[in-house]
Scaffold this active site. Structure first.
Site, short mmCIF file in Angstrom:
data_model
loop_
_atom_site.label_atom_id
_atom_site.label_comp_id
_atom_site.label_asym_id
_atom_site.label_seq_id
_atom_site.Cartn_x
_atom_site.Cartn_y
_atom_site.Cartn_z
N ASP A 1 55.72 64.01 -45.37
CA ASP A 1 56.82 64.66 -44.66
C ASP A 1 57.59 65.49 -45.68
O ASP A 1 58.08 64.95 -46.66
CB ASP A 1 57.72 63.58 -44.05
CG ASP A 1 59.06 64.14 -43.55
OD1 ASP A 1 59.39 63.91 -42.39
OD2 ASP A 1 59.77 64.79 -44.33
N ASP B 1 57.02 69.83 -39.83
CA ASP B 1 57.46 69.83 -41.23
C ASP B 1 56.65 68.88 -42.09
O ASP B 1 57.12 68.47 -43.15
CB ASP B 1 58.95 69.46 -41.30
CG ASP B 1 59.21 68.04 -40.79
OD1 ASP B 1 58.33 67.47 -40.13
OD2 ASP B 1 60.30 67.53 -41.08
N LYS C 1 64.36 55.03 -38.04
CA LYS C 1 65.20 54.79 -39.23
C LYS C 1 65.66 53.32 -39.27
O LYS C 1 66.86 53.01 -39.14
CB LYS C 1 66.41 55.74 -39.26
CG LYS C 1 66.09 57.22 -39.03
CD LYS C 1 65.46 57.88 -40.23
CE LYS C 1 65.28 59.38 -40.09
NZ LYS C 1 64.36 59.88 -39.08
N1 GDD Z 1 62.83 72.44 -31.22
C1 GDD Z 1 63.51 71.48 -31.84
N2 GDD Z 1 64.74 71.14 -31.35
N3 GDD Z 1 62.98 70.90 -32.93
C2 GDD Z 1 63.70 69.94 -33.54
C3 GDD Z 1 64.97 69.53 -33.10
C4 GDD Z 1 65.52 70.18 -31.93
O1 GDD Z 1 66.63 69.90 -31.47
N4 GDD Z 1 65.42 68.56 -33.93
C5 GDD Z 1 64.46 68.36 -34.85
N5 GDD Z 1 63.41 69.20 -34.63
C6 GDD Z 1 62.15 69.27 -35.37
C7 GDD Z 1 62.30 69.43 -36.88
O2 GDD Z 1 62.26 70.81 -37.22
C8 GDD Z 1 61.08 68.68 -37.41
O3 GDD Z 1 59.92 69.51 -37.45
C9 GDD Z 1 60.84 67.60 -36.37
O4 GDD Z 1 61.52 68.02 -35.18
C10 GDD Z 1 61.33 66.21 -36.79
O5 GDD Z 1 62.69 66.29 -37.14
P1 GDD Z 1 63.21 65.77 -38.55
O6 GDD Z 1 64.68 65.97 -38.58
O7 GDD Z 1 62.41 66.32 -39.66
O8 GDD Z 1 62.96 64.19 -38.39
P2 GDD Z 1 62.65 63.13 -39.52
O9 GDD Z 1 61.73 63.67 -40.55
O10 GDD Z 1 63.94 62.54 -39.98
O11 GDD Z 1 61.89 61.98 -38.67
C11 GDD Z 1 60.80 62.32 -37.83
O12 GDD Z 1 59.60 62.47 -38.58
C12 GDD Z 1 59.14 61.27 -39.25
C13 GDD Z 1 57.83 61.61 -39.95
O13 GDD Z 1 57.94 62.73 -40.74
C14 GDD Z 1 60.62 61.20 -36.79
O14 GDD Z 1 59.67 61.64 -35.86
C15 GDD Z 1 60.18 59.90 -37.44
O15 GDD Z 1 59.93 58.91 -36.45
C16 GDD Z 1 58.91 60.13 -38.25
O16 GDD Z 1 58.52 58.94 -38.92
MG MG Z 2 60.99 65.54 -41.05
#
Ligand code: GDD
Ligand code: MG
Length: 319
Positions: free
Chosen positions: A217, A107, A158
């Site tokens: 992001d 994403d 976070k």
């Molecule tokens: N297959 C699968 N299964 N994908 C998942 C699942 C799951 O259960 N949960 C989340 N994802 C995917 C989401 O679709 C996304 O592409 C990615 O994993 C990260 O999940 P987000 O929910 O978008 O996390 P975030 O944006 O709050 O935080 C993450 O990204 C940050 C940077 O953009 C973390 O990795 C942070 O550490 C990081 O800084």
């Molecule tokens: Mg994200």
């Protein structure tokens, strides 16, 4: 040597509702192309030729659009029976991968040198290497502390305000050795950020590398709009597809892009910083700036909008 990639695309995109109620986040249009296609281009630029998509929410929308190939990238899809988290999703999708591979969040927009990241990982003989980027507000991300060689000394997902002592965060792209997969427990949800990375920090086998380049992001309506504005800023021009219909006295202020089949009413001002998606219709005497009009949206006459996302069946959102 080519490197395979596992792309996490299973999340529900809750912060982007209602946009993600019928479209999974990776398929949201960005200048009329799915967000995920930018990630595919980036992986291709780094020499990746095979990507496994770790799917969960609305998987068929992704597979039906892209099929088994994008440019030179072979695509495979693995859908979790229930959400396994970021770590569980990587393990489930990685399947038989038995060499160094890339795992990434699907994403985000990134324009960094993937080969430089791989080289950093190889030289350090790391088990895992995290790509780092700098942000103003680390609280929304995974905060990463390193020593001078890049060995990770702390990973806080976070972080609460009192823990923020660096602006370097996890950019959601990793180089992983296959041994890391065995450390991810099966059969339950596992977060790579909250469970696996902290364990590797304890062992001293986790590294992280800041690299320059664009990063965003696309997790919220505000950042989704920002993605449009950032891409528009680069063009600095007015691009109108030949099949778009412009009314009398329409004013276009750059940067503006108007996609095929769009219709703009008379006396309407579009721009600066506006994208109008394919087959969208904007009524007479409207005015739009700093906005993204998604494909097939409709905007009534006399509407005045700034900093909005306009979506079909939803209307204008003001992030
Ligand atoms: N297959 C699968 N299964 N994908 C998942 C699942 C799951 O259960 N949960 C989340 N994802 C995917 C989401 O679709 C996304 O592409 C990615 O994993 C990260 O999940 P987000 O929910 O978008 O996390 P975030 O944006 O709050 O935080 C993450 O990204 C940050 C940077 O953009 C973390 O990795 C942070 O550490 C990081 O800084
Ligand atoms: Mg994200």
């Amino acid at each position: 040597m080519s490197v395979p990639a596992v792309i996490l695309v299973g999340g529900e995109g809750t912060r982007l509702r209602p946009l993600t109620e019928s479209i999974p986040k990776p398929m949201l249009p960005l200048l009329d192309r799915p967000l995920l296609s930018y990630t595919f281009d980036h992986l291709r630029s780094g020499g990746v030729d095979r990507a496994v998509l770790a799917c969960g929410y609305l998987p068929t929308a992704i597979e039906e659009f892209f099929g088994d190939r994008y440019d030179g990238l072979a695509l495979e899809y693995r859908t979790e029976p229930e959400p396994l988290g970021t770590g569980g999703g990587i393990r489930f999708a990685a399947g038989d991968i038995d060499r160094t591979f890339i795992a990434l969040n699907g994403d985000s927009l990134r324009e960094i040198d993937i080969r430089a990241l791989l080289e950093f990982h190889r030289i350090r003989r790391a088990q895992a290497t995290i790509l780092l980027t700098r942000v103003d507000d680390p609280a929304r991300y995974g905060l990463v502390r390193t020593d001078t060689r890049g060995r990770v000394t702390g990973f806080v997902e976070k972080p609460p305000p009192e823990e923020i002592d660096t602006d370097l965060i996890n950019a959601g792209m990793y180089v992983l050795e296959p041994e890391v997969l065995e450390r991810i427990p099966r059969g339950r949800p596992v977060s790579i950020e909250r469970e696996i990375f902290p364990a590797l920090v304890e062992e001293g086998t986790l590294y992280a590398c800041p690299l320059p380049g664009y990063w965003l992001d696309v997790g919220t309506p505000a950042s989704y709009l920002q993605a449009h504005l950032d891409l528009l800023r680069r063009s600095r021009s007015v691009q109108v597809d030949g099949s778009a219909l412009l009314g009398r006295d329409t004013i276009l202020l750059p940067p503006v892009t108007i996609a095929p089949g769009a219709e703009i009413g008379s006396g309407t001002t579009v721009g600066p910083f506006v994208h109008v998606g394919h087959d969208a219709r904007i009524g007479d005497r409207a005015s739009l700036r700093l906005s993204a009009v998604l494909p097939s949206s409709e905007l009534p006459a006399d509407t005045r909008l700034a900093r909005a996302i306009v979506a079909p069946g939803i209307g204008a959102l003001h992030p």
